[in-house]
Enzyme design. Structure first.
Site, PDB file in Angstrom:
ATOM      1  CD  GLU A   1     -40.840  -2.429  -3.862  1.00  0.00           C
ATOM      2  OE1 GLU A   1     -40.474  -2.573  -5.048  1.00  0.00           O
ATOM      3  OE2 GLU A   1     -40.864  -3.364  -3.048  1.00  0.00           O
TER       4      GLU A   1
ATOM      5  CD  GLU B   1     -42.041  -8.926  -6.061  1.00  0.00           C
ATOM      6  OE1 GLU B   1     -41.333  -9.849  -6.476  1.00  0.00           O
ATOM      7  OE2 GLU B   1     -41.838  -7.738  -6.334  1.00  0.00           O
TER       8      GLU B   1
HETATM    9  C1  GLA Z   1     -39.427  -5.493  -6.446  1.00  0.00           C
HETATM   10  C2  GLA Z   1     -38.797  -5.682  -5.078  1.00  0.00           C
HETATM   11  C3  GLA Z   1     -37.813  -4.603  -4.767  1.00  0.00           C
HETATM   12  C4  GLA Z   1     -36.907  -4.315  -5.943  1.00  0.00           C
HETATM   13  C5  GLA Z   1     -37.726  -3.982  -7.144  1.00  0.00           C
HETATM   14  C6  GLA Z   1     -36.862  -3.675  -8.326  1.00  0.00           C
HETATM   15  O1  GLA Z   1     -40.398  -4.554  -6.480  1.00  0.00           O
HETATM   16  O2  GLA Z   1     -39.738  -5.721  -4.041  1.00  0.00           O
HETATM   17  O3  GLA Z   1     -37.047  -4.997  -3.677  1.00  0.00           O
HETATM   18  O4  GLA Z   1     -36.083  -5.426  -6.194  1.00  0.00           O
HETATM   19  O5  GLA Z   1     -38.506  -5.122  -7.433  1.00  0.00           O
HETATM   20  O6  GLA Z   1     -35.788  -2.862  -8.020  1.00  0.00           O
END
Ligand code: GLA
Length: 330
Positions: free
Chosen positions: A234, A127
């Protein structure tokens, strides 16, 4: 036959988990998934809460479980503005110099990667791109102290630590056209400079209403055109639109579950058609019994974002995702 076996000819299917949930979810994960990501226990703050104080107990537990059950592990995450000890950026009462920051990053990355030499894919940077249209880099202590160069440094350290590891840039809102273009610009710049970045992690925190399939497809195309591997890292499909803050549901409506099944169906057939560039698809959880979305963006509001329900039973979404014809299978 479990979910991951059905997808054996396409890509690895994974789930995020925490060591203290293995008692409850471990069997389900071993049955349906091929890879585990640590939900939190490999984040910088957990592994190195104070300078030089490394604590691998939780991460070891998860990695041991994974390898005992022939599951891969995705390393998540080496450098992030969030969930990182304050000490990383401080020298007494001052901010650290870039040199000190770089040497701390190097120690962290080298120590963590040396501990887990069998992990093949690492989210090196998480990020780093800004959401705001008028900014490129996210404002963080890293970017404040070192500008864009901290990103290059992180990838170089990771490559030095394990030359056979696949190194990823990971981000959310990765399918939003404006943010996508910024991510492409960042990655293209890194590649042109010969920085060892091998793939993009598309987080995939999506919902029933967006992003559109066209946007997801355009993002896959854009990232793949750089010659990068893609891992969806994710994935979860919230039942609520971002601005929908309703809190009245004790269980999902049948309309919601139907919409979710349609969305999952569309998304997975898109993924399947890009199996040549997508190496894995990891859900940010294993079943609806636990999801971070039950606390975000509305604290305590239950959500049901996965293919399996609270009792690990397959939902309609599961049926649709696994109901592709044998003909399509390669
Ligand atoms: C982001 C992070 C993850 C996690 C999510 C929320 O996407 O990359 O590690 O913390 O937020 O759970």
């Amino acid at each position: 036959m479990g979910l991951a076996s059905m997808y054996e000819d396409y890509f690895r299917i994974g789930a995020a988990c925490a060591p203290d949930r293995l008692d409850k979810q471990g069997m389900h994960i071993a049955e349906h998934y091929r890879s585990i990501t640590a939900e939190n226990c490999m984040k910088p703050m957990e592994i190195q809460p104070a300078e030089g104080l490394f604590d691998f107990r939780q991460a070891d537990k998860l990695v041991d479980y994974a390898f005992e059950h022939q599951l891969d592990v995705r390393g998540h995450t080496l450098v992030w503005h969030n969930q990182t000890g304050e000490w990383m950026f401080k020298d007494g009462n001052n901010h650290v110099t870039k040199e000190t920051l770089f040497s701390r990053m190097k120690t962290h990355i080298a120590t963590v990667m040396a501990r887990y030499p069998l992990i093949k894919s690492w989210d090196v940077i998480n990020e780093a791109i800004a959401d705001e249209d008028n900014r490129f880099l996210r404002e963080s202590m890293y970017s404040r102290i070192a500008g864009e160069s901290y990103i290059e440094h992180a990838f170089e350290c990771a490559h030095e630590a394990n030359q056979s590891a696949n190194l990823f840039y990971n981000d959310y809102n990765e399918s939003d056209p404006k943010k996508r273009d910024k991510i492409v610009r960042l990655l293209k710049g890194l590649l042109e400079k010969g920085i060892p970045v091998h793939g993009i992690g598309m987080q995939g925190h999506w919902n029933l209403y967006g992003p559109s399939i066209e946007e997801i497809q355009a993002a896959i195309e854009a990232y793949a055109s750089l010659g990068l591997r893609i891992e969806v890292t994710e994935l979860d499909l919230s039942l609520f639109d971002w601005n929908d803050r309703r809190c009245d549901l004790l269980e999902p409506t049948s309309e919601m579950l139907e919409l979710q099944a349609n969305r999952y169906d569309e998304i997975f057939s898109l993924f399947r058609s890009y199996k040549d560039v997508i190496d894995s698809v990891t859900f940010w959880g294993a079943a609806d019994d636990y999801t971070w979305l039950s606390d975000f963006p509305v604290k305590g509001r239950k959500n049901w974002p996965f293919l399996f329900d609270d009792r690990f039973q397959p939902k309609e979404s599961y049926k649709r995702v696994t109901h592709f014809s044998r003909l399509e299978r390669v």
